[in-house]
Design a protein around this motif. Structure first.
Motif, PDB file in Angstrom:
ATOM      1  N   SER A 101      -5.789 124.350 -45.613  1.00 24.21           N
ATOM      2  CA  SER A 101      -5.849 123.265 -44.635  1.00 24.21           C
ATOM      3  C   SER A 101      -5.214 123.678 -43.317  1.00 24.21           C
ATOM      4  O   SER A 101      -5.718 123.343 -42.242  1.00 24.21           O
ATOM      5  CB  SER A 101      -5.146 122.026 -45.185  1.00 24.21           C
ATOM      6  OG  SER A 101      -5.094 121.011 -44.205  1.00 24.21           O
ATOM      7  N   ALA A 138     -14.225 116.968 -43.474  1.00 22.08           N
ATOM      8  CA  ALA A 138     -12.909 117.389 -42.983  1.00 22.08           C
ATOM      9  C   ALA A 138     -12.929 117.597 -41.473  1.00 22.08           C
ATOM     10  O   ALA A 138     -11.977 117.232 -40.763  1.00 22.08           O
ATOM     11  CB  ALA A 138     -12.469 118.669 -43.693  1.00 22.08           C
ATOM     12  N   ILE A 160      -6.009 117.769 -45.309  1.00 24.34           N
ATOM     13  CA  ILE A 160      -5.894 118.123 -46.726  1.00 24.34           C
ATOM     14  C   ILE A 160      -6.698 117.143 -47.575  1.00 24.34           C
ATOM     15  O   ILE A 160      -7.474 117.537 -48.459  1.00 24.34           O
ATOM     16  CB  ILE A 160      -4.415 118.109 -47.170  1.00 24.34           C
ATOM     17  CG1 ILE A 160      -3.644 119.231 -46.471  1.00 24.34           C
ATOM     18  CG2 ILE A 160      -4.305 118.262 -48.686  1.00 24.34           C
ATOM     19  CD1 ILE A 160      -2.148 119.189 -46.711  1.00 24.34           C
ATOM     20  N   LEU A 163     -10.492 117.628 -47.207  1.00 18.92           N
ATOM     21  CA  LEU A 163     -10.998 118.857 -47.819  1.00 18.92           C
ATOM     22  C   LEU A 163     -11.148 118.738 -49.335  1.00 18.92           C
ATOM     23  O   LEU A 163     -11.956 119.452 -49.937  1.00 18.92           O
ATOM     24  CB  LEU A 163     -10.071 120.036 -47.483  1.00 18.92           C
ATOM     25  CG  LEU A 163     -10.215 120.608 -46.062  1.00 18.92           C
ATOM     26  CD1 LEU A 163      -9.060 121.542 -45.741  1.00 18.92           C
ATOM     27  CD2 LEU A 163     -11.546 121.333 -45.900  1.00 18.92           C
TER      28      LEU A 163
END
Length: 350
Positions: A101, A138, A160, A163
């Motif tokens: 990330s 994302a 995060i 994702l």
């Protein structure tokens, strides 16, 4: 595509789909017509000709991706590794996800600061859907967060969560997850459990941040209580859930699946804008500021009569995208409407 056209309506750049003879001039199939050829045709007794129409298509224009190809390859390897970890052990390495990330946030924001936002990841085949969807959601979530003015810590949490937002789908039976048709009501009920599955995987993996987990659990919730899995309402949905939820809907609507055609970016954005009771207005407005009213891939008709496709937009220029079209000589022209005083958008669609 073949098309019969009156000679008086021919345009430079169109190619013949038949052999023609005008006096001593022979024009073979595939010949690209120029102004002189069209003039000779108009002065002949030929009234109709068959041509291959010159039309831009959203899948034929090379829309420049926001993220570099080598970075996308790196991200695909990382996401594949996470999927393999979960499939093998039922959990993932939180530190690995955080590092992935971190690189993702750094790269996306670096590209986004270059002033022009272009296109999201497009799948080369249906097997890449999981990867492309996670990256797109994302990316959209991250840019929305930036437009909202969130601090670095919150931006990282959103990234995060986005994702891994669909990590729970790994517990959905393959015959449902990869169905090349619309799901039955019973199958959809199973699919609707993936946010809960995802929360369980996150906790089993040792992820303790509740805001990150909330995006995994809440990305299908709606402010009016019409979402799932818990029919949460307004204040019950975190900022992460609201952001990832809007990004997820936008990418899902604009993505082709075996059982449905993709919506145009403009249609998808219009749908989200109209769904005022379902989505957070601030999040939607941030999406508009980032993508513009006419996102990349939108087909529009210009005031010069040309059919064009939006290929990007300059940040802040919500109503004035960058477009490409075919000119009278058959050349592809790209124009930044924010810098053009002569060309305007006449309507959406062709």
């Amino acid at each position: 595509m073949l098309k019969w056209k009156r000679v008086v309506n021919l345009n430079p750049g169109e190619r013949l789909a038949e052999n023609l003879k005008i006096g001593n001039l022979e024009l073979k199939e595939g010949t690209k017509l120029d102004r002189d050829m069209i003039l000779k045709l108009r002065n002949s007794e030929i009234e109709w000709v068959c041509v291959y129409s010159v039309e831009l298509d959203v899948y034929e224009i090379d829309l420049e991706p926001l993220l570099p190809h080598d970075f996308l390859d790196e991200m695909k390897e990382s996401i594949d590794a996470i999927v393999n970890q979960v499939n093998t052990t039922g959990r993932f390495d939180p530190d690995f996800v955080r590092e992935m990330s971190r690189r993702f946030v750094e790269t996306v924001l670096e590209q986004y600061e270059k002033d022009v936002f272009m296109n999201l990841v497009k799948m080369r085949n249906f097997d890449e859907y999981t990867f492309a969807h996670h990256i797109n959601v994302a990316t959209i979530s991250l840019i929305i967060s930036k437009e909202l003015g969130l601090n670095e810590i919150k931006i990282e949490k959103v990234a995060i969560s986005a994702l891994i937002h669909d990590i729970g789908k790994l517990d959905v039976p393959p015959y449902i997850l990869f169905a090349r048709r619309k799901l039955t009501d019973e199958e959809f009920e199973v699919m609707k459990k993936h946010p809960i599955n995802g929360e369980k995987i996150c906790r089993k993996s040792g992820l303790k941040d509740e805001e990150i987990i909330s995006g995994v659990l809440q990305h299908h919730e709606k402010l009016d209580g019409s979402g799932y899995p818990y029919s949460l309402r307004d204040g019950e949905i975190t900022y992460v859930g609201r952001i990832v939820g809007v990004a997820d809907v936008y990418d899902a609507l604009t993505t082709e699946r075996p059982y449905k055609k993709p919506w145009t970016p403009y249609k998808a954005l219009s749908h989200i804008i109209r769904s005022t009771k379902a989505f957070d207005t601030k999040v939607v407005n941030a999406l508009i500021r980032a993508f513009g009213i006419y996102p990349a891939g939108t087909k529009i008709t210009l005031s010069n009569g040309k059919k064009a496709i939006v290929v990007g937009s300059r940040k802040g220029m919500v109503y004035l995208p960058i477009v490409s079209f075919i000119d009278d000589d058959g050349r592809k022209i790209t124009v930044d409407l924010s810098e053009s005083k002569k060309i305007k958008i006449l309507k959406v669609g062709w």
